[in-house]
Design a protein around this motif. Structure first.
Motif, PDB file in Angstrom:
ATOM      1  N   SER A 172      -7.765  -4.104  36.304  1.00 20.16           N
ATOM      2  CA  SER A 172      -7.270  -3.490  37.535  1.00 20.16           C
ATOM      3  C   SER A 172      -8.434  -3.076  38.428  1.00 20.16           C
ATOM      4  CB  SER A 172      -6.400  -2.252  37.217  1.00 20.16           C
ATOM      5  OG  SER A 172      -5.277  -2.621  36.444  1.00 20.16           O
ATOM      6  N   ASN A 173      -8.319  -3.408  39.707  1.00 18.88           N
ATOM      7  CA  ASN A 173      -9.219  -2.927  40.765  1.00 18.88           C
ATOM      8  C   ASN A 173     -10.700  -3.235  40.524  1.00 18.88           C
ATOM      9  OD1 ASN A 173      -6.951  -1.748  42.081  1.00 18.88           O
ATOM     10  ND2 ASN A 173      -7.125   0.044  40.738  1.00 18.88           N
ATOM     11  N   HIS A 191       0.335  -9.058  40.746  1.00 15.48           N
ATOM     12  CA  HIS A 191      -0.672  -8.805  39.711  1.00 15.48           C
ATOM     13  C   HIS A 191      -2.070  -9.130  40.235  1.00 15.48           C
ATOM     14  CE1 HIS A 191       2.309  -7.959  36.660  1.00 15.48           C
ATOM     15  NE2 HIS A 191       2.915  -9.123  36.888  1.00 15.48           N
ATOM     16  N   SER A 194      -3.276  -6.230  42.220  1.00 18.54           N
ATOM     17  CA  SER A 194      -3.683  -5.119  41.342  1.00 18.54           C
ATOM     18  C   SER A 194      -5.041  -5.372  40.702  1.00 18.54           C
ATOM     19  CB  SER A 194      -2.629  -4.913  40.241  1.00 18.54           C
ATOM     20  OG  SER A 194      -1.368  -4.598  40.796  1.00 18.54           O
TER      21      SER A 194
END
Length: 306
Positions: A172-173, A191, A194
């Protein structure tokens, strides 16, 4: 041997490319005591390969010879075992450029497939970047990880066996870029967003059908992506060859015609030696397109996380 760290000498356990010609080459895993059969004869790994320098000219048992090349992502794309349809260097080059990849970049990819693009991505982000690649098919995921380990790039890649449309990339990120090569990429756009970094991350989706592109673009707009654009790479190769053309002596023929009042429409003059005069030839280089041209491979849709 590593696909990102080049060495001079062939070692036991290396993957090398046996080059017979531009249209004939294949990969071989170098192992002590093993032999490889070619149309020019046998190559004995212990005496002909191990300890020799990459690029060496190796003489086979029948007297013919081959070159042994260090593997690169480009050579691997041309010689890898096909578990799925793959991306070739034409599309790979524009993908790495448009995703703005560089050493140190973090990239997420789905699906891994045969690993053609994966090797190019790893080489691009090395030595400090990382590739997170997701493959739905378990056997393909295991085989891809085995190849990455054999090619000395396992520290630069993480292979995950899961459905990216349901479970995402597992990160994530953090990603600078995301690449999708799946049947329904619009289901993975959320997704992908994200996984991308807070802002400015790039995404690319490869689809062979325009209907897939339309649904993907709608999903990108829905999730707030900007700078959405789709392009198609059509490669046209030209064959440079020497052509011979006859040189007519137009000046002399013009003088003869003007002085004798020659009329080309006159039946009595149609058999004139001037009409069938044999002249010399000139040779020059010319670029001629191949008769068979590789057409559509797929559409590449790019966008930026706002």
């Amino acid at each position: 041997m590593s696909f990102v760290e080049y060495g001079d000498t062939i070692k036991d356990g290396d993957t090398a490319i046996v080059f017979l010609g531009h249209e004939s080459m294949f990969p071989v895993k170098v192992q002590h005591g093993t032999v490889t059969q070619t149309k020019y004869g046998v190559i004995r790994h212990s005496t002909d390969l191990i300890g020799k320098k990459y690029g060496s000219k190796v003489t086979c048992s029948k007297g013919g010879w081959v070159f042994i090349l260090h593997p690169t992502p480009e050579l691997w794309t041309m010689n890898l075992p096909h578990r799925t349809q793959i991306l070739y260097s034409t599309d790979i080059s524009i993908i790495t450029m448009m995703l703005e990849l560089k050493p140190g970049s973090i990239v997420c990819e789905s699906g891994t497939g045969s690993g053609s693009l994966s090797h190019a991505l790893i080489r691009t982000v090395a030595p400090t970047g990382h590739l997170y690649t997701v493959e739905f098919h378990q056997q393909r995921a295991e085989k891809a990880w085995e190849e990455f380990r054999e090619h000395g790039v396992e520290h630069l890649v993480t292979v995950t066996n899961q459905d990216v449309c349901k479970n995402g990339f597992g990160v994530s990120n953090i990603a600078d870029a995301v690449f999708l090569d799946i049947p329904s990429p619009w289901e993975a756009i959320g997704h992908a967003k994200s996984a991308l970094k807070a802002e400015g991350g790039r995404i690319c989706s490869f689809s062979p059908c325009i209907e897939q592109v339309q649904r993907t673009c709608l999903a990108m707009e829905e999730y707030g992506f900007t700078e959405i654009n789709t392009l198609e790479i059509l490669l046209r190769v030209y064959n440079v060859r020497t052509i011979s053309l006859q040189i007519p002596d137009l000046g002399k023929a013009a003088e003869d015609n003007s002085s004798s009042g020659f009329d080309s429409s006159s039946p009595s003059q149609q058999g004139s030696p001037c009409a069938n005069l044999q002249q010399g030839t000139v040779q020059f280089k010319s670029g001629v397109p191949l008769r068979e041209v590789v057409g559509h491979t797929g559409y590449l849709t790019f966008a930026t996380k706002s």
